[in-house]
Design an enzyme around this catalytic site. Structure first.
Site, short mmCIF file in Angstrom:
data_model
loop_
_atom_site.label_atom_id
_atom_site.label_comp_id
_atom_site.label_asym_id
_atom_site.label_seq_id
_atom_site.Cartn_x
_atom_site.Cartn_y
_atom_site.Cartn_z
N CYS A 94 0.83 3.89 1.83
CA CYS A 94 1.31 4.43 3.10
C CYS A 94 2.52 3.64 3.61
CB CYS A 94 0.21 4.51 4.15
SG CYS A 94 -0.59 2.97 4.57
N CYS A 153 0.83 -1.21 0.00
CA CYS A 153 0.00 0.00 0.00
C CYS A 153 0.87 1.26 0.00
CB CYS A 153 -0.97 0.00 1.17
SG CYS A 153 -0.29 0.65 2.68
#
Length: 136
Positions: A48, A46
């Site tokens: 992040c 992901c």
């Protein structure tokens, strides 16, 4: 499962600085049985993880006190290892990325995805350094 070519640079982002990759439940169990402090990073693909989590974990090691052991599992890739690692993080629900600090196998600090997402790497590093200063 994600293609190996896709996750290779994401894995190396941590292994190149000394994190040991754990691919099996047995490897996680062995790592968690070590004395001292262990930082477990649940890596992921992901955004992040790339923007905040991995850079934050790396920057946190620029500290006088740091964990004795650095390990990582990869969510969505090494399912058996990730499930086993998350079992040590109970009562926190599974999230990725996430980071957990253990002392002699006992969970002493946890950063869940909602503590990572939207926060700069520097803030994540400071959070981890505070935990290292208290527990390492």
């Amino acid at each position: 499962m994600y293609p190996a070519d896709l996750v290779k640079p994401m894995r190396e982002d941590l292994t190149n600085i000394g994190f040991e990759e754990l691919h099996t439940a047995d490897a996680v169990e062995s790592a968690m049985s070590k004395e001292g402090t262990t930082l477990v990073v649940v890596n992921s693909v992901c955004g992040c993880a790339a923007a905040n989590a991995r850079p934050g974990a790396k920057a946190s090691l620029n500290n006088n006190k740091k964990p004795d052991n650095l390990v990582t599992v990869f969510a969505g890739v090494d399912r058996e290892a990730t499930d086993k690692a998350r079992g040590y993080m109970v009562p926190f629900p599974p999230s990725s990325p996430s980071m957990a600090l253990f002392k002699n196998g006992e969970l002493v600090h946890m950063l869940e995805r909602h503590h990572i997402e939207g926060r700069p790497a520097e803030m994540i590093a400071e959070n981890l350094m505070d935990a290292y200063n208290e527990h390492c």
